[in-house]
Design a protein around this motif. Sequence first.
Motif, PDB file in Angstrom:
ATOM      1  N   ALA A  33       4.195  18.043  10.778  1.00 37.64           N
ATOM      2  CA  ALA A  33       4.002  16.638  10.406  1.00 37.64           C
ATOM      3  C   ALA A  33       3.758  16.569   8.903  1.00 37.64           C
ATOM      4  CB  ALA A  33       2.831  16.038  11.165  1.00 37.64           C
ATOM      5  N   THR A  34       4.336  15.564   8.267  1.00 34.46           N
ATOM      6  CA  THR A  34       4.166  15.367   6.834  1.00 34.46           C
ATOM      7  C   THR A  34       3.266  14.163   6.615  1.00 34.46           C
ATOM      8  OG1 THR A  34       6.367  16.256   6.410  1.00 34.46           O
ATOM      9  CG2 THR A  34       5.388  14.904   4.674  1.00 34.46           C
ATOM     10  N   ARG A  35       2.187  14.344   5.835  1.00 35.41           N
ATOM     11  CA  ARG A  35       1.240  13.258   5.539  1.00 35.41           C
ATOM     12  C   ARG A  35       1.655  12.578   4.239  1.00 35.41           C
ATOM     13  NH1 ARG A  35      -2.693  12.427   8.428  1.00 35.41           N
ATOM     14  NH2 ARG A  35      -4.024  11.545   6.833  1.00 35.41           N
ATOM     15  N   PHE A  36       1.619  11.236   4.248  1.00 37.19           N
ATOM     16  CA  PHE A  36       2.042  10.488   3.063  1.00 37.19           C
ATOM     17  C   PHE A  36       1.332   9.141   2.999  1.00 37.19           C
ATOM     18  CE2 PHE A  36       4.667   8.887   6.424  1.00 37.19           C
ATOM     19  CZ  PHE A  36       4.835   7.541   6.136  1.00 37.19           C
ATOM     20  N   ASP A  37       1.430   8.498   1.856  1.00 41.25           N
ATOM     21  CA  ASP A  37       1.018   7.107   1.693  1.00 41.25           C
ATOM     22  C   ASP A  37       1.890   6.497   0.608  1.00 41.25           C
ATOM     23  OD1 ASP A  37      -0.181   7.311  -0.982  1.00 41.25           O
ATOM     24  OD2 ASP A  37      -1.913   8.229  -0.034  1.00 41.25           O
ATOM     25  N   VAL A  38       1.833   5.170   0.489  1.00 44.20           N
ATOM     26  CA  VAL A  38       2.584   4.453  -0.537  1.00 44.20           C
ATOM     27  C   VAL A  38       1.597   3.619  -1.334  1.00 44.20           C
ATOM     28  CG1 VAL A  38       4.372   2.711  -0.988  1.00 44.20           C
ATOM     29  CG2 VAL A  38       4.698   4.382   0.856  1.00 44.20           C
ATOM     30  N   GLN A  39       1.721   3.696  -2.661  1.00 41.34           N
ATOM     31  CA  GLN A  39       0.888   2.885  -3.537  1.00 41.34           C
ATOM     32  C   GLN A  39       1.774   1.915  -4.291  1.00 41.34           C
ATOM     33  OE1 GLN A  39      -1.396   5.618  -5.948  1.00 41.34           O
ATOM     34  NE2 GLN A  39      -2.903   5.859  -4.338  1.00 41.34           N
ATOM     35  N   TYR A  40       1.222   0.745  -4.586  1.00 38.59           N
ATOM     36  CA  TYR A  40       1.949  -0.276  -5.345  1.00 38.59           C
ATOM     37  C   TYR A  40       1.085  -0.701  -6.520  1.00 38.59           C
ATOM     38  CZ  TYR A  40       3.970  -4.675  -6.775  1.00 38.59           C
ATOM     39  OH  TYR A  40       4.520  -5.669  -7.532  1.00 38.59           O
ATOM     40  N   GLU A  41       1.713  -0.874  -7.679  1.00 41.36           N
ATOM     41  CA  GLU A  41       0.958  -1.320  -8.848  1.00 41.36           C
ATOM     42  C   GLU A  41       1.838  -2.190  -9.736  1.00 41.36           C
ATOM     43  OE1 GLU A  41      -2.094   0.399 -12.197  1.00 41.36           O
ATOM     44  OE2 GLU A  41      -1.309   1.725 -10.657  1.00 41.36           O
ATOM     45  N   SER A  42       1.246  -3.308 -10.175  1.00 45.78           N
ATOM     46  CA  SER A  42       1.889  -4.197 -11.145  1.00 45.78           C
ATOM     47  C   SER A  42       0.815  -4.627 -12.132  1.00 45.78           C
ATOM     48  CB  SER A  42       2.485  -5.418 -10.437  1.00 45.78           C
ATOM     49  OG  SER A  42       1.447  -6.269  -9.974  1.00 45.78           O
ATOM     50  N   SER A  43       1.145  -5.555 -13.015  1.00 40.24           N
ATOM     51  CA  SER A  43       0.146  -6.006 -13.985  1.00 40.24           C
ATOM     52  C   SER A  43      -0.982  -6.797 -13.326  1.00 40.24           C
ATOM     53  CB  SER A  43       0.813  -6.857 -15.068  1.00 40.24           C
ATOM     54  OG  SER A  43       1.421  -7.992 -14.472  1.00 40.24           O
ATOM     55  N   SER A  44      -0.766  -7.292 -12.108  1.00 42.99           N
ATOM     56  CA  SER A  44      -1.800  -8.092 -11.452  1.00 42.99           C
ATOM     57  C   SER A  44      -2.251  -7.570 -10.093  1.00 42.99           C
ATOM     58  CB  SER A  44      -1.297  -9.529 -11.273  1.00 42.99           C
ATOM     59  OG  SER A  44      -0.177  -9.541 -10.414  1.00 42.99           O
ATOM     60  N   THR A  45      -1.590  -6.569  -9.559  1.00 45.13           N
ATOM     61  CA  THR A  45      -1.875  -6.133  -8.186  1.00 45.13           C
ATOM     62  C   THR A  45      -1.881  -4.616  -8.078  1.00 45.13           C
ATOM     63  OG1 THR A  45      -0.709  -8.084  -7.370  1.00 45.13           O
ATOM     64  CG2 THR A  45      -1.130  -6.345  -5.775  1.00 45.13           C
ATOM     65  N   ARG A  46      -2.838  -4.114  -7.313  1.00 42.67           N
ATOM     66  CA  ARG A  46      -2.850  -2.708  -6.899  1.00 42.67           C
ATOM     67  C   ARG A  46      -3.046  -2.690  -5.400  1.00 42.67           C
ATOM     68  NH1 ARG A  46      -7.396   0.510  -9.370  1.00 42.67           N
ATOM     69  NH2 ARG A  46      -6.933   1.798  -7.597  1.00 42.67           N
ATOM     70  N   ALA A  47      -2.246  -1.930  -4.704  1.00 41.03           N
ATOM     71  CA  ALA A  47      -2.358  -1.865  -3.248  1.00 41.03           C
ATOM     72  C   ALA A  47      -1.999  -0.466  -2.776  1.00 41.03           C
ATOM     73  CB  ALA A  47      -1.433  -2.902  -2.612  1.00 41.03           C
ATOM     74  N   ARG A  48      -2.438  -0.150  -1.556  1.00 45.57           N
ATOM     75  CA  ARG A  48      -2.195   1.185  -1.009  1.00 45.57           C
ATOM     76  C   ARG A  48      -2.058   1.073   0.495  1.00 45.57           C
ATOM     77  NH1 ARG A  48      -5.212   5.268   1.233  1.00 45.57           N
ATOM     78  NH2 ARG A  48      -4.564   7.367   0.736  1.00 45.57           N
ATOM     79  N   SER A  49      -1.181   1.887   1.050  1.00 45.10           N
ATOM     80  CA  SER A  49      -1.038   1.934   2.506  1.00 45.10           C
ATOM     81  C   SER A  49      -2.117   2.830   3.091  1.00 45.10           C
ATOM     82  CB  SER A  49       0.341   2.499   2.883  1.00 45.10           C
ATOM     83  OG  SER A  49       0.396   3.891   2.617  1.00 45.10           O
ATOM     84  N   ALA A  50      -2.230   2.760   4.396  1.00 43.91           N
ATOM     85  CA  ALA A  50      -3.089   3.716   5.093  1.00 43.91           C
ATOM     86  C   ALA A  50      -2.416   5.083   5.034  1.00 43.91           C
ATOM     87  CB  ALA A  50      -3.255   3.281   6.542  1.00 43.91           C
ATOM     88  N   ASP A  51      -3.209   6.138   5.165  1.00 41.23           N
ATOM     89  CA  ASP A  51      -2.618   7.474   5.253  1.00 41.23           C
ATOM     90  C   ASP A  51      -1.795   7.530   6.543  1.00 41.23           C
ATOM     91  OD1 ASP A  51      -3.844   8.373   2.931  1.00 41.23           O
ATOM     92  OD2 ASP A  51      -5.593   9.143   3.990  1.00 41.23           O
ATOM     93  N   SER A  52      -0.600   8.051   6.427  1.00 37.52           N
ATOM     94  CA  SER A  52       0.317   8.111   7.569  1.00 37.52           C
ATOM     95  C   SER A  52       0.877   9.514   7.697  1.00 37.52           C
ATOM     96  CB  SER A  52       1.468   7.120   7.378  1.00 37.52           C
ATOM     97  OG  SER A  52       0.975   5.813   7.230  1.00 37.52           O
ATOM     98  N   SER A  53       1.506   9.779   8.830  1.00 38.46           N
ATOM     99  CA  SER A  53       2.210  11.045   8.984  1.00 38.46           C
ATOM    100  C   SER A  53       3.449  10.789   9.820  1.00 38.46           C
ATOM    101  CB  SER A  53       1.316  12.112   9.631  1.00 38.46           C
ATOM    102  OG  SER A  53       0.974  11.724  10.944  1.00 38.46           O
ATOM    103  N   VAL A  54       4.412  11.650   9.617  1.00 34.42           N
ATOM    104  CA  VAL A  54       5.663  11.531  10.359  1.00 34.42           C
ATOM    105  C   VAL A  54       6.098  12.951  10.740  1.00 34.42           C
ATOM    106  CG1 VAL A  54       7.121  11.545   8.292  1.00 34.42           C
ATOM    107  CG2 VAL A  54       7.969  10.482  10.365  1.00 34.42           C
ATOM    108  N   GLU A  55       6.630  13.065  11.938  1.00 32.64           N
ATOM    109  CA  GLU A  55       7.103  14.356  12.405  1.00 32.64           C
ATOM    110  C   GLU A  55       8.597  14.466  12.143  1.00 32.64           C
ATOM    111  OE1 GLU A  55       5.937  15.283  16.393  1.00 32.64           O
ATOM    112  OE2 GLU A  55       3.877  14.642  16.032  1.00 32.64           O
ATOM    113  N   SER A  56       9.028  15.659  11.926  1.00 26.78           N
ATOM    114  CA  SER A  56      10.460  15.904  11.694  1.00 26.78           C
ATOM    115  C   SER A  56      11.241  15.555  12.958  1.00 26.78           C
ATOM    116  CB  SER A  56      10.679  17.371  11.318  1.00 26.78           C
ATOM    117  OG  SER A  56      12.065  17.625  11.199  1.00 26.78           O
ATOM    118  N   SER A  57      12.406  14.941  12.762  1.00 26.84           N
ATOM    119  CA  SER A  57      13.221  14.562  13.923  1.00 26.84           C
ATOM    120  C   SER A  57      14.178  15.702  14.318  1.00 26.84           C
ATOM    121  CB  SER A  57      14.012  13.288  13.622  1.00 26.84           C
ATOM    122  OG  SER A  57      14.860  13.496  12.509  1.00 26.84           O
ATOM    123  N   GLN A  58      14.042  16.845  13.699  1.00 28.69           N
ATOM    124  CA  GLN A  58      14.922  17.970  14.060  1.00 28.69           C
ATOM    125  C   GLN A  58      14.141  19.072  14.692  1.00 28.69           C
ATOM    126  OE1 GLN A  58      17.112  19.063  10.582  1.00 28.69           O
ATOM    127  NE2 GLN A  58      18.543  17.393  10.865  1.00 28.69           N
TER     128      GLN A  58
END
Length: 134
Positions: free
Chosen positions: A109-134
């Motif tokens: 499983a690979t653990r990841f998150d996504v962050q967003y940043e602009s001049s007025s906003t900062r945001a972050r996803s929850a920590d997530s994981s995804v398993e390989s489909s192979q």
Amino acid sequence: MTPTPTATLESPTPEPTPTPDDAATPDVPMPTETVEVDTPYNGEVLIITAEQRGAALEVTAMVPGVSEDDGTCTLRVDGVDVASITSTAGNGVTYCGLMSADVASDSAATRFDVQYESSSTRARSADSSVESSQ
């Protein structure tokens, strides 16, 4: 007539009565106001799709409640920035298009998150994981 000596009594100088402000411990520094230079966290990134195929992780995401062009969406795998793209404004949302990163294909499983940043906003996803489909 003989003058009668008179005694003058001097009253002692009264001590000032302490007030609640005076009751503070001396030599204690007063707190100072700090100014934050970073844009404050003010949102959440929602993961739309996440798929791992072999050694490639592909993720799309969005920031609800914010509609901005030219922000930066960053895919982070295990806390390391691996891919960044420019956001696209939508109807009441900001889209983070397809972000792709190379990952270990033998990982369960690979653990990841996504962050967003602009001049007025900062945001972050929850920590997530995804398993390989192979």
